[in-house]
Scaffold this active site. Structure first.
Site, PDB file in Angstrom:
ATOM      1  CG  HIS A 163       3.639   9.985  -2.754  1.00 16.84           C
ATOM      2  ND1 HIS A 163       2.622   9.602  -3.600  1.00 16.84           N
ATOM      3  CD2 HIS A 163       3.757  11.319  -2.893  1.00 16.84           C
ATOM      4  CE1 HIS A 163       2.127  10.672  -4.207  1.00 16.84           C
ATOM      5  NE2 HIS A 163       2.794  11.718  -3.806  1.00 16.84           N
TER       6      HIS A 163
ATOM      7  CG  ASP B  46       4.945   1.722  -3.197  1.00 14.65           C
ATOM      8  OD1 ASP B  46       3.761   1.522  -2.914  1.00 14.65           O
ATOM      9  OD2 ASP B  46       5.433   2.859  -3.337  1.00 14.65           O
TER      10      ASP B  46
END
Lengths: 448, 448
Positions: free
Chosen positions: B164, B252
């Site tokens: 994601h 991330d």
């Protein structure tokens, strides 16, 4: 009958190097008739070199002519070969940069001196584009890897890097008690980062002999300790590297691979013997002393007009590949040498074609053609080659772009860096040192 | 009228994930008629997921069938799609490995848990070669980068990694106050290591808007502090990375890049705000608590037969790309997704074709075709991409070969490693832990 070429030596003040080269020219008839132009910033040493060269050629009755100059442009004009052996600022500036780094927590320095040095190489290559665009540049001062890559990327000059490290395979053979005439070896990689991909004794794979030596004789060898600072080829560190990466590191490689052998003097001693290896405070001092001693020896030979200099520089081809390579290029002889050239082909798979790698090269009138290398073992690639390449890319791109961030990143990838502030601190001090004005100018955009 | 496919979920015990996926199937008519096989090692959670799925499909009047099993082979037989979301040993084993590393001087762990995890992925892929060789493997548990590369190299299975993280560009847009419908972005790289190569608002380059925000609003934003552990996209660290590498790190990525933001909690707080970011002891605990809270919420929904589960799992397609991708593959629709696939082409220049990279992919009945990426900036390559690739190579080769040296090298390249002994010490303890029997078996040849 060859008419000779013009060979220019930048940093010719090293009498050991320059007189050695003249001696090699004397014993290579194909290059008789050549002119050697000595260039240095030190007039005194230049005069000494000139005198040595003239006496040597006269003693050996060799038709060579010489000139000396403090002016780089004058030296480069009309050159066919330019040999760059100069060290910017000499050992003093190198040592000052080391001390600066040590103050910031980088034991034995952070190789900052490579940067002004490589930038200087590029200056010379740029001058060559103007004054002798067809000449070969033979780079023999360090950093060969980064410096040659920088020049190959930024200029159209034919760049060749040369080094002595590959002869380390002879030390392996010697220690194993093998007769050198029955030994062959191949050691591709990056300069000071080469690996013995093939090792033969009487035509057979000689690695089992090395393994046996490790098993049965290595401990006794290490117990005796190194004979000199340069004695790293069969050190405990080298053998550990061999086990870790699967191929024997050759020449300067065992000195350079693995931060973990170099954290402090005690650790260095454990891996390289009681001197701590070439790069410890003890080993390096021995090296500097040896250099000074050599300089004195050569100065003595130069001043002593009663003894032939050919007693100091005996008329036998040395191990130095420069003159034989020039001979092959000029006279279309074919020879196989250990060279540093752009990775076109590629010669070593997995790296850019504009990276200068070390390999065997076939030299002839057609130029220098790299001998391709079988794929390097995955373990060596991921464990040693790729990280070394990455560091070189940071240096080279930093010098190509003047982007200070790349210098910062290089320090951040130094295993001794503990914080961003530490790296910034060293970089700030280095860039504001008055002796480092060229670098300050290049990296003037300081991003915060 | 589609007849449906068999979709197997390995690690289906995460009710949040599994029920979410069933909901997405309900709202994609092209996949009605499909069968979902839930597989997990936890019978209790499996039963709960099964009940949730059945209720959801019934409420939404969707023709889907379900089965549950503790037997991986049974789940894989005849599968068309296998989704692997399992975490070996759960969070407990991950945290135990972190603590073990902390004891050896690796603050917040050394990502050792990635190794048994990726090895498990390979086991599943090998099983697929036997029981459903034509199925797609959709890898949604981490490490996607190393795990997918390992499977792509060692099996013939079609591997797709999904994550994601790329949605992080929306957070950039939100903070800049841009209407998402006018924003586009491209973020190629490696999983958890992606960079915004293109960013547009109403068709125009939106990077200047980001630069202006940094100049005028960032300090005030940072002063407010993060709202949650996950709030790292516009952190001081992310912006520092943007300045250092020239492109904005997405998702991330800002958590992962740069050891120097993570040396201790104080440093983490300085760069990520008072929680110290996702990966600090504070942020990570928030994350674990949030997970527990979600589990409880879903369990409550499952047990409460008086309230429709479709109130918890609303019948609207989620952000999860899995079902829409399956729909495109099965029904030959064409869609553009953010995928992790082998770098064939190459898609990103400068990396091997058997490395799994993250990029946009055109998905249709013809499969998944990577959208090529313009050359990444030299600074990003040398400063961030090559070193991350090198680390992944060490992990993947270690798992491919069972060569313990590669694990050792990976630790030696960890910036927190201070000595060979430290790395050896952690490795020894980790490999001798009874919970780590699979790794001990794989890395049984311990070379000294």
């Amino acid at each position: 009958m060859p008419t000779g070429v013009k060979i220019t030596i930048i940093g010719a003040g090293s009498a050991q190097f320059s007189a050695g080269l003249v001696r090699d020219l004397c014993v290579n008839p194909g290059l008789h008739g050549s002119h050697v132009a000595f260039m240095d910033v030190d007039a005194h040493r230049l005069a000494m070199v000139m005198r040595l060269a003239e006496r040597l050629a006269a003693e050996l009755k060799t038709p060579l002519t010489f000139s000396k100059t403090l002016d780089r442009i004058e030296a480069l004009k009309g050159a066919d070969f330019v040999i760059n052996t100069a060290q910017v600022g000499g050992h003093a500036w190198t040592e000052a940069q080391r001390s600066m780094a040590e103050k910031h927590g980088y034991y034995r320095g952070a190789r900052l001196h490579d940067l002004p040095q490589a930038a200087f190489f590029l200056d010379v290559a740029h001058d060559m584009e103007r004054y002798c665009p067809n000449a070969w540049l033979i780079q023999s001062a360090n950093p060969v890897f980064e410096g040659c890559t920088l020049m190959a990327r930024e200029t159209k000059i034919k760049v060749l890097g040369l080094c002595h490290g590959h002869y380390g395979y002879r030390e392996v053979a010697n220690v194993l008690g093998l007769d050198l005439k029955d030994v062959s070896a191949q050691m591709p990689g990056f300069n000071h980062w080469i690996w013995m991909t093939d090792f033969r004794y009487k035509g057979q794979d000689a690695y089992p002999l090395l393994d046996e030596w490790i098993e049965t004789k290595a401990e006794a060898y290490w117990a005796r300790g190194p004979r000199s600072f340069a004695d790293n080829q069969m050190s405990r560190a080298a053998i550990h590297q061999y086990r870790l990466f699967g191929l024997m590191p050759i020449g300067d490689t065992p000195r350079m691979v693995g931060w973990w052998y170099h954290t402090d003097l005690e650790t260095k001693k454990r891996w390289y013997g009681y001197l701590g290896g070439f790069d410890s405070e003890i080993g390096w001092q021995q090296y500097l002393d040896k250099m000074t001693e050599n300089v004195q020896k050569v100065e003595k030979a130069a001043l002593d007009e009663t003894t032939p200099v050919s007693e100091t520089f005996k008329p036998v081809q040395s191990d130095e590949q420069i003159v034989p390579i020039i001979d092959c290029l000029v006279n279309d002889k074919t020879g196989l040498f250990q060279v540093n050239i752009p990775n076109r082909g590629p010669i070593i798979q997995g790296f850019p074609e504009d990276l200068v790698i070390e390999c065997q090269g076939v030299v002839s009138g057609a130029g220098i053609r790299g001998v391709t290398v079988p794929p390097l073992p995955a373990k060596l690639m991921a464990g040693a080659m790729i990280p070394r390449w990455q560091r070189a890319e940071l240096t080279v791109k930093a010098l190509q772009t003047g982007d200070r961030d790349l210098l910062l990143l290089e320090l951040l990838y130094d295993q001794r860096t503990r914080s961003l502030e530490q790296a910034e601190g060293l970089l700030d001090e280095w860039l504001s040192d008055p002796r480092n004005e060229a670098m300050a100018r290049l990296f003037k955009h300081k991003q915060k």
